[in-house]
Design an enzyme around this catalytic site. Structure first.
Site, PDB file in Angstrom:
ATOM      1  N   PRO A   2      68.503  59.382  96.131  1.00 33.52           N
ATOM      2  CA  PRO A   2      69.754  59.052  95.534  1.00 33.52           C
ATOM      3  C   PRO A   2      69.941  58.122  94.398  1.00 33.52           C
ATOM      4  CG  PRO A   2      69.934  59.253  97.940  1.00 33.52           C
ATOM      5  CD  PRO A   2      68.680  59.080  97.615  1.00 33.52           C
ATOM      6  N   GLU A   3      70.637  58.204  93.410  1.00 33.63           N
ATOM      7  CA  GLU A   3      70.526  57.406  92.273  1.00 33.63           C
ATOM      8  C   GLU A   3      71.911  56.671  92.094  1.00 33.63           C
ATOM      9  OE1 GLU A   3      68.692  59.213  88.710  1.00 33.63           O
ATOM     10  OE2 GLU A   3      67.376  60.531  89.845  1.00 33.63           O
ATOM     11  N   LYS A  51      71.333  50.784  93.029  1.00 33.60           N
ATOM     12  CA  LYS A  51      71.155  51.762  94.310  1.00 33.60           C
ATOM     13  C   LYS A  51      71.410  50.900  95.485  1.00 33.60           C
ATOM     14  CE  LYS A  51      67.743  54.139  91.674  1.00 33.60           C
ATOM     15  NZ  LYS A  51      66.224  54.882  91.871  1.00 33.60           N
ATOM     16  N   ARG A 245      57.432  61.357  91.628  1.00 34.42           N
ATOM     17  CA  ARG A 245      57.651  60.894  90.249  1.00 34.42           C
ATOM     18  C   ARG A 245      57.127  61.974  89.118  1.00 34.42           C
ATOM     19  NH1 ARG A 245      56.133  54.660  90.285  1.00 34.42           N
ATOM     20  NH2 ARG A 245      57.814  54.014  91.856  1.00 34.42           N
TER      21      ARG A 245
END
Length: 258
Positions: A2-3, A51, A245
């Site tokens: 989650p960002e 975050k 990533r």
């Protein structure tokens, strides 16, 4: 993972049901705080920074981080939870609701005066009231040879960007994610693009990615097939993170640096 926009909206949702309410039950399902009891504490406010999420009472700040799979859900008291009870790491209840943090990556109970210790190292919060573009720019410029795709992911530069938005921001600025920071044609504009994108995602959801997760699908600008590759620090001990990533870009709109 989650960002910043997800955490921002989570804080908004918890604020609506907890702020101004008195806790009738607290259940910390982490060994360090297993005996902590906040019954009778009044929740003053709920906020976020990047975050990180904070639920504040008069005495303490409950700091949580969602990490990869964490999530907060709110249930009317007595309603059956919609996620496995074994994954709950924190329960905060009032007379009306239970706020449950499932699979939280981090749970900390801090004195209010110590809250700053978990965010002092972070860059400016892209969704915060004191957003500082000049400071974000200064932090990015400290490492001019670093790939912009890595620099955006580093929370010490700008707080709130994750894997999805770094791909989107680079696409919007027509910059390949491997481009060194020093070679970005207009770095201040990229910083402002980051602020705009996160703000829109937080305040005008849902955000529909243009390139993230769209490998081999046509670029919305030129029709070229979207490409993806891994981009991470050269650290053999970081293999799991490396897999998370993957970056996405248009090979035509975002040519690789020489």
């Amino acid at each position: 993972m989650p960002e910043g926009d997800t955490v921002f909206r989570t804080a908004e949702r918890l604020r609506l049901v907890l702020a101004g309410k008195t806790l009738t039950r607290s259940d910390f399902r982490v060994p360090r705080y297993a005996t902590a009891d906040l019954v009778g504490e009044r929740v003053d406010e709920v906020g976020s920074y990047g975050k990180h999420l904070f639920i504040r009472t008069g005495r303490v700040s409950i700091h949580t981080h969602l990490k990869m799979e964490g999530e907060w859900r709110v249930f009317p008291c007595g309603q059956r939870w919609t996620k496995p009870r074994v994954t709950a790491r924190l329960v905060l209840a009032t007379d009306e609701v239970e706020a449950v943090g499932f699979a939280l990556g981090k749970v900390q109970l801090l004195a209010r005066a110590e809250e700053h210790t978990v965010i002092d190292h972070l860059g400016p919060d892209l969704l915060g009231p004191n957003w500082d573009a000049a400071e974000a720019l200064r932090r990015l410029e400290r490492y001019p040879a670093r790939a912009i795709g890595l620099a955006l992911l580093d929370q010490r530069n700008l707080a709130g960007i994750g894997n999805i938005y770094r791909s989107e921001i680079c696409f919007l600025r027509r910059v390949h994610p491997e481009t060194p920071v020093a070679d970005i044609p207009d770095l201040p504009a990229l910083v402002e693009e980051s602020h705009r994108v996160l703000g829109k995602a937080a305040h005008q959801p849902p955000w529909r990615p243009m390139v993230y997760g769209r490998t081999r699908r046509p670029c919305p600008r030129c029709g070229t097939a979207i490409a993806s590759q891994l981009l991470g620090e050269d650290d053999p001990a970081d293999r799991i993170t490396q897999r998370e990533r993957g970056i996405y870009f248009c090979p035509r709109c975002q040519p690789a640096p020489a």
